[in-house]
Design an enzyme around this catalytic site. Structure first.
Site, short mmCIF file in Angstrom:
data_model
loop_
_atom_site.label_atom_id
_atom_site.label_comp_id
_atom_site.label_asym_id
_atom_site.label_seq_id
_atom_site.Cartn_x
_atom_site.Cartn_y
_atom_site.Cartn_z
N HIS A 70 0.82 -1.22 0.00
CA HIS A 70 0.00 0.00 0.00
C HIS A 70 0.85 1.27 0.00
O HIS A 70 0.38 2.34 0.36
CB HIS A 70 -0.90 0.02 1.24
CG HIS A 70 -1.68 -1.23 1.44
ND1 HIS A 70 -2.56 -1.70 0.50
CD2 HIS A 70 -1.71 -2.13 2.45
CE1 HIS A 70 -3.11 -2.83 0.93
NE2 HIS A 70 -2.60 -3.11 2.11
N HIS B 136 -6.77 -5.02 -1.15
CA HIS B 136 -6.01 -6.26 -1.06
C HIS B 136 -6.32 -7.19 -2.22
O HIS B 136 -6.28 -8.41 -2.09
CB HIS B 136 -6.31 -6.99 0.25
CG HIS B 136 -5.93 -6.20 1.44
ND1 HIS B 136 -6.81 -5.38 2.10
CD2 HIS B 136 -4.75 -6.07 2.07
CE1 HIS B 136 -6.18 -4.80 3.11
NE2 HIS B 136 -4.94 -5.19 3.12
#
Lengths: 338, 338
Positions: free
Chosen positions: B62, B225
């Site tokens: 991320h 995700h």
């Protein structure tokens, strides 16, 4: 062959530049403004009286270049052409005149034939129309090719960001037009860049890749306009790619042992930051092995090529003056130095 | 079906997180340091005595989240798990203890079952081992789904950046642990996000997309995700996508007319900045039409999902306290406010 299809967050392909500039002003209304009926953005407070102005520009598709670097300590004006297309001489001339605060204007031009021609014409127009002093520098930091599809001589790529930073700092410190041009040229004489593409970019108007790459192929020595590179090789590890790029850059610069450098690992637009850090790890280890000292290391998307996956490595050999100017505070949408 | 192949600037897939963290420290050696034999990064000067510490963490992939937000005015510690995998309770406990400056530690947790479990265990471990006061908040700003593959309740996504900013500012201003927790919770109660994917991401270990998308399909309501979204629709224009995301976000928040907001148009990692500005243009126009006043608009890659193409829209409804804390100076690798 890997086929990449156009999936972009855009509306009409022909409106990309116009809408992107509006969205940028909407994000930074206190920092930049758009000249009326024009693709030129300027510092909100332009012209800044009593200061040399530094302006740049070129084709769009390289965001945050150019308008992301508008602000105190960096650029006064940025002219955006259509994607990968030079801005017109009229728009550049309008920018030069809108930014002149009475002390003259330095134009930072990347070495592409269209840009050089239009900026030179614009400089002459501006001098005729409003008696502004105009100077220029031409950035040609790409060591990959001597001549390319769009250039005679080397291309201007990510090293341009260091030129903007240093010239903008000198102007902010009160340097005259000669001073500002001199330090910009000093960066050009001491900076080198080389890039790689894992995928081609896709232009909004064309909607398909500008070159085809196999699943396990990459291009070394790419430019920032969807040109293919100088060598197509099999996919390599990040460390091997970084070695190839960095060796070419250092061979060109040939810095003395112990020299201090500033570096940029620049993403081409479609590559995540995590991968750029992996490249930076190897770059810094190589510089250390060569006895070079990294004074500052930038990692991020500074000069992109639409959605291309890949990166470039830039090294600038420093002296005390360049260090002071790089450290000078700057506040722009894309770069803040405090 | 569009097949995307893994082309990444990486070495061994299993070394991605380790090498990425090293490359980040090499880029920011004066700002962050890595705890020995650990995937925890902390502020270079941690622990800061007499200040509440704010820590976070979660799976990698991320970037610049989480370690990009380490620094004065924001995070003290960031624990990096493997890609899309929670850090271990031991590492989080080590981080909590390394960052405690005697005034306690707030853990900012994104609402995923693994993260919540490991951070809670870590908090208990740290309290037992070194008598540190630990508090937590759980961020759940994603309005797309009530429960998901990895969560009970809503997921924590890009709104987390505002939580880091506000909590870090309150800690920097000398607030006690209750104050810091209170303002973090205030952000959580007033922030909402929704995202879209034009392409799936590709994880380094798996080497292929985590979901398949047709040439002309996109996913609305994706997480960070590689989970598929809640709705698969035909490719739409940027304006239509922005409308869908923004309407869901505003329906959830239901702000009063005239309310001031801060916004994030966040890139998912593979989308260039130019496209995010086009989304921001429409977002700001919609807020204006609804009688909302944008106090600050962020555009860029803040919380990504590897190389996914797409974006998310975040809106935070402000009051005077939140505005003051958002404006508090901060200096981190990924965010600078002066």
């Amino acid at each position: 062959m890997v086929t990449r299809h156009m999936k972009k967050l855009i509306n009409e392909p022909s409106a990309v530049v116009d809408e992107m500039l509006d969205g940028m002003v909407a994000a930074h209304p206190d920092e930049v403004r758009r000249l009326e009926d024009s693709n030129v953005l300027v510092r909100r407070d332009a012209p800044v009286e009593g200061k040399v102005a530094v302006v740049s520009g070129g084709g769009s598709g390289h965001e945050p270049t150019h308008a992301g670097y508008l602000g105190p300590g960096m650029l006064d004006g940025a002219a955006a052409g259509e994607v990968f297309t030079s801005p017109t001489a009229d728009e550049v001339s309008e920018m030069v005149q809108a930014c002149d605060g009475g002390e003259g204007v330095l134009m930072v031009i990347k070495n592409y034939e269209g840009d050089v021609m239009n900026f030179e014409t614009a400089g002459e127009l501006a001098e005729m129309e409003s008696d502004v002093d105009v100077a220029k520098v031409v950035v040609n930091d790409d060591v990959a090719v001597e001549d390319s599809l769009y250039t005679s001589g080397r291309r201007g790529v990510c090293g341009t960001i260091f030129v903007h930073k240093v010239a903008g700092a000198m102007a902010d410190e009160g340097g005259d037009l000669d001073d500002v041009q001199r330090v910009a040229q000093k960066v050009i004489d001491n900076v080198a860049t080389m890039g790689t593409a894992l995928t081609s970019c896709i232009t909004p108007e064309k909607g398909e890749p500008t070159f085809d790459l196999g699943e396990d192929e990459i291009e070394l020595g790419i430019g920032i306009h969807g040109e293919p590179g100088v060598e197509r090789v099999e996919m390599m590890s990040a460390d091997e790619i970084t070695e190839r790029l960095t060796e070419n850059v250092l061979d060109d610069l040939d810095p003395d042992e112990g020299a201090e450098v500033a570096t940029i690992v620049n993403g081409m637009g479609g590559t995540p930051l995590s991968e750029l850090y992996i490249v930076n790890r190897k770059l810094q280890s190589m510089l250390d092995d060569r006895g070079l000292e990294t004074w500052d290391a930038w990692v991020g998307d500074y000069m992109t090529s639409l959605d291309m996956q890949g990166c470039s490595v830039t090294v600038l050999v420093l002296d005390d003056e360049l260090k002071e100017l790089l450290a000078h505070p700057v506040e722009t949408p894309a770069l803040t130095v405090t």
